[in-house]
Enzyme design. Structure first.
Site, PDB file in Angstrom:
ATOM      1  N   CYS A  18      41.534  14.695-138.505  1.00 19.34           N
ATOM      2  CA  CYS A  18      40.718  13.522-138.815  1.00 19.34           C
ATOM      3  C   CYS A  18      39.512  13.964-139.630  1.00 19.34           C
ATOM      4  O   CYS A  18      39.203  15.147-139.727  1.00 19.34           O
ATOM      5  CB  CYS A  18      40.232  12.831-137.539  1.00 19.34           C
ATOM      6  SG  CYS A  18      41.553  12.205-136.482  1.00 19.34           S
ATOM      7  N   GLY A  44      43.186  12.521-143.097  1.00 22.49           N
ATOM      8  CA  GLY A  44      43.869  11.514-142.302  1.00 22.49           C
ATOM      9  C   GLY A  44      44.166  10.283-143.121  1.00 22.49           C
ATOM     10  O   GLY A  44      43.265   9.726-143.751  1.00 22.49           O
ATOM     11  N   ASN A 120      36.831  14.259-134.428  1.00 28.38           N
ATOM     12  CA  ASN A 120      37.828  15.126-135.062  1.00 28.38           C
ATOM     13  C   ASN A 120      38.106  16.267-134.103  1.00 28.38           C
ATOM     14  O   ASN A 120      37.216  17.040-133.773  1.00 28.38           O
ATOM     15  CB  ASN A 120      37.300  15.665-136.399  1.00 28.38           C
ATOM     16  CG  ASN A 120      38.243  16.685-137.021  1.00 28.38           C
ATOM     17  OD1 ASN A 120      39.444  16.669-136.774  1.00 28.38           O
ATOM     18  ND2 ASN A 120      37.697  17.577-137.829  1.00 28.38           N
ATOM     19  N   GLY A 121      39.332  16.371-133.633  1.00 34.31           N
ATOM     20  CA  GLY A 121      39.691  17.441-132.709  1.00 34.31           C
ATOM     21  C   GLY A 121      40.634  16.955-131.639  1.00 34.31           C
ATOM     22  O   GLY A 121      41.306  15.926-131.785  1.00 34.31           O
ATOM     23  N   CYS A 251      39.114  27.227-136.868  1.00 32.94           N
ATOM     24  CA  CYS A 251      40.542  27.116-137.183  1.00 32.94           C
ATOM     25  C   CYS A 251      40.842  27.730-138.550  1.00 32.94           C
ATOM     26  O   CYS A 251      40.394  27.219-139.581  1.00 32.94           O
ATOM     27  CB  CYS A 251      40.956  25.643-137.170  1.00 32.94           C
ATOM     28  SG  CYS A 251      42.649  25.363-137.700  1.00 32.94           S
ATOM     29  N   TYR A 257      44.993  25.553-145.473  1.00 32.22           N
ATOM     30  CA  TYR A 257      45.651  24.317-145.901  1.00 32.22           C
ATOM     31  C   TYR A 257      44.796  23.060-145.822  1.00 32.22           C
ATOM     32  O   TYR A 257      44.758  22.269-146.761  1.00 32.22           O
ATOM     33  CB  TYR A 257      46.921  24.133-145.048  1.00 32.22           C
ATOM     34  CG  TYR A 257      47.652  22.829-145.261  1.00 32.22           C
ATOM     35  CD1 TYR A 257      48.325  22.577-146.456  1.00 32.22           C
ATOM     36  CD2 TYR A 257      47.682  21.859-144.268  1.00 32.22           C
ATOM     37  CE1 TYR A 257      49.001  21.379-146.651  1.00 32.22           C
ATOM     38  CE2 TYR A 257      48.365  20.663-144.449  1.00 32.22           C
ATOM     39  CZ  TYR A 257      49.025  20.433-145.647  1.00 32.22           C
ATOM     40  OH  TYR A 257      49.687  19.254-145.836  1.00 32.22           O
ATOM     41  N   SER A 298      48.973  22.329-152.170  1.00 36.23           N
ATOM     42  CA  SER A 298      48.416  23.286-151.224  1.00 36.23           C
ATOM     43  C   SER A 298      48.688  24.731-151.611  1.00 36.23           C
ATOM     44  O   SER A 298      47.968  25.634-151.184  1.00 36.23           O
ATOM     45  CB  SER A 298      48.947  23.010-149.824  1.00 36.23           C
ATOM     46  OG  SER A 298      50.366  23.018-149.814  1.00 36.23           O
ATOM     47  N   ASP A 361      51.774  27.536-148.857  1.00 39.50           N
ATOM     48  CA  ASP A 361      50.810  27.933-147.845  1.00 39.50           C
ATOM     49  C   ASP A 361      51.455  28.175-146.483  1.00 39.50           C
ATOM     50  O   ASP A 361      50.904  28.930-145.669  1.00 39.50           O
ATOM     51  CB  ASP A 361      49.714  26.870-147.707  1.00 39.50           C
ATOM     52  CG  ASP A 361      50.283  25.547-147.232  1.00 39.50           C
ATOM     53  OD1 ASP A 361      50.316  25.335-146.016  1.00 39.50           O
ATOM     54  OD2 ASP A 361      50.711  24.747-148.070  1.00 39.50           O
ATOM     55  N   CYS A 397      49.774  24.180-131.630  1.00 43.13           N
ATOM     56  CA  CYS A 397      48.316  24.050-131.605  1.00 43.13           C
ATOM     57  C   CYS A 397      47.940  22.985-130.584  1.00 43.13           C
ATOM     58  O   CYS A 397      48.535  21.903-130.561  1.00 43.13           O
ATOM     59  CB  CYS A 397      47.782  23.651-132.976  1.00 43.13           C
ATOM     60  SG  CYS A 397      46.008  23.310-132.997  1.00 43.13           S
ATOM     61  N   CYS A 448      40.110  31.066-134.709  1.00 42.35           N
ATOM     62  CA  CYS A 448      41.242  30.775-133.838  1.00 42.35           C
ATOM     63  C   CYS A 448      42.505  31.075-134.630  1.00 42.35           C
ATOM     64  O   CYS A 448      42.730  30.479-135.700  1.00 42.35           O
ATOM     65  CB  CYS A 448      41.236  29.317-133.393  1.00 42.35           C
ATOM     66  SG  CYS A 448      42.717  28.859-132.444  1.00 42.35           S
ATOM     67  N   CYS A 451      47.964  29.702-133.478  1.00 35.02           N
ATOM     68  CA  CYS A 451      49.270  29.267-133.991  1.00 35.02           C
ATOM     69  C   CYS A 451      50.056  30.436-134.571  1.00 35.02           C
ATOM     70  O   CYS A 451      51.276  30.363-134.722  1.00 35.02           O
ATOM     71  CB  CYS A 451      49.111  28.149-135.013  1.00 35.02           C
ATOM     72  SG  CYS A 451      48.040  28.562-136.413  1.00 35.02           S
TER      73      CYS A 451
END
Length: 493
Positions: A18, A44, A120-121, A251, A257, A298, A361, A397, A448, A451
């Protein structure tokens, strides 16, 4: 190797999360927020919304709907959104279904006055908190975890408040909150998601990315730090760090990306990082070839870096269709690979007889990448080499990116050679974690990387969520019975 299961509505790329935006102290707050959201549209595309206020104790005005920013707002809508304060949101549903009920910002009227939130999250303890709040009588109007934060803020207890509520939530959250007198910006203590502070004509601006500042000619001041809470009101701006200190976990996929290439994160250009990722990839997996072809958009900058490092010509052989509507007639077997071809078409003359390196990517399920290789073979490419500017995605994730369950990730289920064979490529090479981190110029402990390596900064137990949901169902059944609802008005009879 068996083809991964997919359908016409399944995206090969991980979905964006988002975007949030806020303005305090500008007479054209709604219009600025509109343009800010327009710049954040890549984060988004399901829904968009703006909430405004005009001075203390004034009623909030809101407009939101499903669709892109340009589809949701007309000039008339913006004129009706009066006020010198605004928060806005563009959404992709990482939690909660995709419908207008779950569109943000969310607004409530409670004992503390009017409150609005854009988030956002993803909260990893959402099910626990929701279950607790429902047992205490809270009634939820949506299925998004952002509403949980509003309920915590609205609790009329002496110890409750913004900081007390925020200390209860766990996971990834960059927030913009608006009360009747303030706008508050919050970034979780790990700093999973970006949030930046800017200024325009004396007004304060908050945005998920700095690219939105460029569009409205705002000055980028600084990033909101991990664990920071900024409060903006008529007296100015104050900052607090109410959370326990912890390691940073930004992240990495924002650099790979999600973020726009013209954004700045941690004082580093996203464009520069992606180009350097391409250079690192070329050093790790060089190949003799005639052409480097990016998968737009991307893969553009990683492909450029790959090309520059090895001195191989760079060519835009894939042409992207930027005008795909939100819905279209679903294809029949008459059109093979419809989802691939409707988005990207190939200039056959550019690749015929050439040894081609395709730079992208990421590979998630593998279905789209496979179709790209097939298209290149059909166009007469002599060789097709796949190069990916991040490591293989092997883990889900839990912090706001819609990566599939691990069993749907091709790299979780198959070896590198099996992936190459499935794609039909002559070779395949992924960037490794050290090279990806080097491209940013930041230490590895800044990110982080869950993933890629499965090391989750905030522990997450999906079985606990399932247990909580089952307990909630059992509680409803005990109250209402399997086939009837309780009589809510029995006390009036």
């Amino acid at each position: 190797m068996q083809c991964p299961q997919t359908d016409v509505n399944t995206s090969e790329k991980p979905r964006h999360e988002c975007g949030v935006f806020a303005v305090f102290g500008h007479p054209d707050a709604a219009v600025l927020t509109y343009y800010g959201l327009f710049a954040l549209q890549h984060r988004g595309q399901e829904s968009a919304g703006i909430v405004t206020a005009n001075g203390a104790d004034s009623a909030f005005s809101m407009h939101k709907d499903m669709g892109l920013v340009s589809q949701v707002f007309s000039q008339g809508d913006l004129k009706r959104l009066k006020g010198n304060r605004a928060i806005g949101h563009v959404r992709y549903s990482t939690t909660g279904s995709s419908n207008i009920k779950n569109a943000q910002p969310l607004v409530v009227d409670c004992a503390r006055g009017q409150l609005a939130i854009g988030h956002n999250g993803n909260l990893i303890n959402a099910a626990i908190l929701r279950d607790e709040l429902e047992q205490r009588g809270s009634i939820f109007q949506t299925t998004v975890d952002s509403e949980i934060i509003l309920h915590l803020l609205a609790q009329p207890t002496e110890t409750s408040g913004v900081l007390a509520a925020l200390r209860r939530v766990q996971g990834a959250f960059s927030l913009v909150l608006m009360s009747e007198r303030e706008i508050i910006g919050v970034r979780d203590p790990f700093g999973f998601r970006p949030l930046a502070l800017g200024m325009l004509d004396g007004a304060y601006i908050l945005s998920s990315e700095t690219c939105a500042f460029d569009l409205i000619h705002a000055e980028f001041i600084r990033e909101i730090e991990p664990g920071e809470v900024v409060v903006i009101n008529e007296q100015g701006i104050t900052s607090d760090f109410p959370f326990n200190a912890t390691k940073r976990a930004f992240c990495m996929f924002e650099y790979v990306y999600f973020a726009r290439p013209d954004s700045i994160i941690s004082d580093i250009s996203v464009h520069r990082v992606r180009t350097e990722m391409g250079r690192e990839l070329a050093r790790l997996h060089p190949v003799a070839a005639d052409l480097v072809v990016p998968v737009p958009d991307s893969g553009n900058y990683a492909a450029l870096g790959f090309s520059q490092e090895l001195g191989i010509p760079y060519e835009h052989a894939f042409v992207r269709n930027h005008y795909i509507g939100r819905t279209f007639l679903q294809p029949t077997q008459l059109i093979r690979d419809f989802n691939v071809r409707v988005k990207l078409n190939l200039i056959k003359e550019a690749v015929a007889g050439k040894r081609v390196v395709v730079v992208d990517d990421s590979i998630v399920r593998g279905t789209t990448a496979r179709a790209r290789v097939v298209n290149l073979r059909e166009a007469g490419a002599a060789e097709v080499h796949m190069r990916i500017s991040c490591p293989p995605h092997r883990h889900a994730c839990h912090y706001g990116i819609d990566f599939p369950d691990p069993e749907k990730l091709i790299a979780n289920q198959h070896t590198l050679e099996e992936i190459r064979e499935y794609l039909g490529a002559d070779s395949i090479g992924y960037l490794d974690i050290p090279g990806m981190v080097r491209a940013t110029g930041l230490p590895e402990n800044s990110f982080c990387l869950a993933c890629f390596n499965g090391d989750y900064p905030v522990p997450f137990d999906p079985t606990l969520d399932k247990f909580i949901m089952e307990r909630r169902k059992q509680r409803v059944n005990l109250i209402a019975g399997e086939d009837q609802h309780p009589d809510l008005f029995s006390d009036l009879k």
